[in-house]
Design an enzyme around this catalytic site. Sequence first.
Site, PDB file in Angstrom:
ATOM      1  N   LYS A   1       0.849  -1.348   0.090  1.00  0.00           N
ATOM      2  CA  LYS A   1      -0.005   0.152  -0.074  1.00  0.00           C
ATOM      3  C   LYS A   1       0.842   1.196   0.008  1.00  0.00           C
ATOM      4  CE  LYS A   1      -4.108  -2.020   0.108  1.00  0.00           C
ATOM      5  NZ  LYS A   1      -5.036  -1.644  -0.998  1.00  0.00           N
TER       6      LYS A   1
ATOM      7  N   SER B   1       1.907  -9.536  -0.961  1.00  0.00           N
ATOM      8  CA  SER B   1       1.780  -8.314  -0.631  1.00  0.00           C
ATOM      9  C   SER B   1       2.048  -7.677   0.574  1.00  0.00           C
ATOM     10  CB  SER B   1       0.146  -7.984  -1.442  1.00  0.00           C
ATOM     11  OG  SER B   1      -0.694  -8.846  -0.444  1.00  0.00           O
TER      12      SER B   1
ATOM     13  N   GLU C   1     -10.205   5.912   2.372  1.00  0.00           N
ATOM     14  CA  GLU C   1     -10.922   4.869   2.750  1.00  0.00           C
ATOM     15  C   GLU C   1     -10.304   3.606   3.131  1.00  0.00           C
ATOM     16  OE1 GLU C   1     -10.081   4.989  -0.237  1.00  0.00           O
ATOM     17  OE2 GLU C   1      -9.495   2.892  -0.612  1.00  0.00           O
TER      18      GLU C   1
END
Lengths: 398, 263
Positions: free
Chosen positions: A85, A376, A107
């Site tokens: 992210k 990830s 969000e």
Amino acid sequence: MSKGRFGEYGGQYAPETLMNALDELEKAYNEAKNDPEFLKELDFYYKEYANRPSLLYFAEKMTADLGGPKIYLKREDLNHTGAHKINNVLGQTLLAKRMGKTKVIAETGAGQHGVAAATAAALFGMECEVFMGEEDTRRQELNVFRMNLLGAKVTAVSSGTGTLKDACNEAMRAWTARADDTFYVLGSTMGPHPYPTIVRDFQSVIGREIKEQCMAKEGRLPSCVIACVGGGSNAMGAFYEFIPDKSVRLVGAEAAGDGVDTDRHAATLTCGTVGVLHGMKSIFLQDKDGGIMPVYSISAGLDYPGVGPEHANLKATGRGEYYPITDAEAVDAFRYLTRVEGIIPAIESSHAVAQAVKMVRAGEFKKDDIVVINISGRGDKDVYSVAKYMGVEIREQG
Amino acid sequence: MNRVDKKFAELKSAGKKALITFVTAGDPSLDVTERLVLEMEKNGADIVELGVPFSDPIAEGPVIQRANIRALTGGVNLEKIFGLVEKLRLETQIPLVLLMYFNSILSYGADAFFAKCAEVGIDGVIIPDLPFEESGEIAEYTEKYGVYQISMIAPTSTEERISKICESARGFLYCVSSLGVTGTRQEFKTDFGSLFGSINKYAKIPRCIGFGISSPEQVRELRGYCDGLIVGSAVIKQIGSAPDDDGKVAAVGRFTKSLAAEL
């Protein structure tokens, strides 16, 4: 056909109030991505702050254990804040700064993107508000506290189902009221154009590094890249560089929850149909009247009833393949990688690990094939939910 | 002639402005919605907007969001709303427009949807998540069946956008009073003089203001800028103000009358 299309998918299905902000964002991004100074600054933060490039690790024990192709793990879990992210968030906050915005909103589902956004806001001295489903704030209390420590305000969203899709609704609603001084840091390859493109570009560093590292270690391209898909940003980042390389299979693992034959899953590309939500045309899980259905997965990060439009198109054109992975398979893979390689993967990434194991066991690869799994994120955040799933009771404080 | 055009022509010759009221279809039930439409007409509403409930209404504030949930919980869908309009058309020729999200149309099938609108007597559709850029997707059908897509203009719309929107707009222009979502507001921060300076340069059809209007005082404040006013959340609040159906219908009637008196 409007801007930002991937085949029939994508577009700008946004309220008129936001259209000017989206136009400004597109213009600013097109300038920034061609500005060597901007790219230099982004690269600086990738290297010096986020710990890039992330390692491409040869999983020798897993390879030997499965007795199949060479397995490599792309270690996005080693990034600052513990997931991919941060790649996107650093890009978007630098863009926000360049546009003269002083506040950011975001969000979040599980809280990974929210934490990353709060981190970048702290780094660049910006005000940050994160919208999170009320249900998720209860399930992920620790991440709420992390965001608070980082100086962000977390707003619990009680509308709708109180999960990620409602957090997206509320962030968009908030943005329509504040677009003049506020930048919406969107967390995945979704939303109205230009977001799916912006997020994919900032995440595409993953695939570029995989290619370079694989060439350096093996002197050839991988046979297959596997990643988990919720909204789809880590997968899009891993796949994008390889789209023209037709020999490389691109495989996405979706969250099948209790199974795609039950009503408790989030396997959008497997079970969904064409729809419009959150500013984009894509594939969604919806009822016969077009109502968006509640979704479920053990992984809060994959718990989304839609998917990014570029994935919808990769599936439609056959360039990408997408398969469902159940909670049970993901938890098995979570435990497997932890034991075999000493790497605790995020429960999201565990879906990709499970898909890889499944394909190897099904004999889909030759022995000298190279399979890259995108890890990830790291799995520390998921230890409680996995323990709960396994029926193990853990006291939260020592 | 589309009922919307006919209504504005009548209002113009009478020197009056339009009162457009909104209710969510099926909140609290389709029977009550039917009574509400007739009661609003009786008390001075010129056009009625029927909200089609949707799971994720991103342009709505909390009041209309909750109305959506109540209607969906009651099992309301497009087919039933078409049934309601068929019944209403036996009793009234008031212009009816649907306010809905694009996914409901996509799910129904755009061709079939607009054909059905024309068949049952729906005059227009307001789609908050289908801006000018994407309206090509339905243009063929709105044209074919004579059902208008009502275009929205926001305080953030640039003059260039306003000119493009006005070029193809039909029925009336829905001018959004404020940034943000639907819901009542204490005051308006928009510079209407400047916004309508641009709009008036390009508008070829009546201009109506909506979002946030909740009182006769606000109707007085805004009526000078436009040809009509749209009131939504404040009507929904009136529905919630009485416990029983008769009380709800009466409260909405009284409220409508108080607004109509200013136009």
